[in-house]
Scaffold this active site. Structure first.
Site: not given
Length: 346
Positions: A131, A169, A320
């Protein structure tokens, strides 16, 4: 530990991100070994086993945060809210493997899946530099640690029927420039090795994460990176993890990737896309957007020969990240969960 956070799914700029803890987000991810989801209000008693409906072959966790919240609300007399929340609690949710030691949680889930004859849903989310340092930053400290972690992850699945969404991701962050160039080759290598390790389990299906239609506009940009990450030996790819793109948009996007990959199949995360993405501020549309709804319940009956399943990869009700008043990524948020369930059409 319960699933962790899920990271943002859409980005407008490049550099600056991290990971989920796989378990954590999934979809808003949680860094480090992703933050542990908050424990719902004191649960008076262990919830009774839940058996998935005949429409779904996937295992339902009787000890999910949603299931414990239902038990707590029923004990407190909030029966109406508890009944609504069953739209989450009584459905199959993906378990994000804890970033410290995935073994205990996977073993617990494995036992439940075997006892009910169902398929286990898992997400592996612990790649180094996850991330890019944002809400779900973290991941394994280095390649050696990741190899050890994914080995433990795979070992504990054993021969149980399982579907694994591999590293949400990770590939899209290479394409959008978020992950630094010096880490690209190692990331591809680790993903490719992870596919091979997981596929040693004869009943494990592996889907490499491929972002979503709002993130990487040209689906053909994903084809070569997916193959570098081991797609040829995987069962397919995953779309819309922790995002809100409608089923139709994800199917159309996935069909283009499939054509470019000689017919590879895919799965779609439909956990929160019932009302599509939040209109307006696209840069923040991925983070705890208000007014969203649960999407198509998990099933392998998709009506589309390229779509192997609709899954709830992002666990509905987990934050989130610390945006719009939410707790840290991957933390259980009862009020948000209830809103998603109230607005659901199914």
């Amino acid at each position: 530990m319960p699933p962790a956070a899920r990271r943002p799914r859409f980005r407008t700029t490049a550099p600056v991100l991290g990971l989920l803890a796989l378990l954590a987000a999934a979809p808003a991810c949680g860094g480090e070994p992703a933050p542990e989801p908050g424990t719902p209000a004191a649960s008076p008693a262990a919830p009774s086993p839940v058996v998935a409906s005949e429409e779904s072959p996937f295992w339902v966790d009787p000890r999910s945060d949603a299931a414990r919240q239902v038990a707590a609300w029923e004990a407190a007399g909030r029966n109406s809210d508890a009944q609504v929340l069953r739209r989450i609690a009584d459905r199959p949710l993906t378990l994000w493997g804890p970033g410290d030691d995935p073994g205990p949680e996977i073993r617990r889930a494995r036992a439940g899946a075997r006892a009910t004859g169902r398929t286990l849903l898992l997400a592996a989310y612990n790649i180094p530099y996850r991330d890019c340092g944002q809400h779900s930053a973290g991941g394994a400290p280095d390649a050696r640690a990741y190899r050890s972690w994914i080995g433990a992850f795979a070992d504990n699945i054993e021969d149980t029927k399982a579907v694994v969404v591999l590293e949400p991701d990770a590939i899209a962050h290479i394409i959008d420039g978020c992950t630094r160039p010096e880490h690209h080759a190692e990331r591809y290598q680790l993903l490719s090795e992870a596919v091979d390790r997981l596929k040693k389990n004869r009943n494990t299906k592996v889907y490499l994460d491929a972002g979503n239609p709002a993130w990487i506009p040209n689906p053909m940009d994903l084809v070569d990176p997916l193959f570098k990450a081991g797609l040829a030996r995987a069962d397919g790819f995953a779309l819309n993890v922790s995002n809100f793109q409608p089923d139709a948009a994800a199917r159309a996007y996935g069909a283009k990737i499939s054509k470019g990959t000689s017919g590879k199949h895919f799965v779609i995360d439909t956990s929160r896309n019932g009302d599509g993405p939040l209109p307006g501020d696209r840069a923040q549309a991925w983070c705890n957007p208000p007014g969203r709804a649960l999407g198509t319940p998990p099933t392998d009956r998709t009506g589309d020969p390229l779509v192997d399943a609709y899954l709830w990869v992002k666990r509905p009700g987990e934050s989130d990240g610390t945006c719009r008043g939410g707790p840290s990524a991957g933390t259980w948020w009862p009020d948000y969960a209830l809103g998603l369930a109230r607005r659901a059409r199914d």
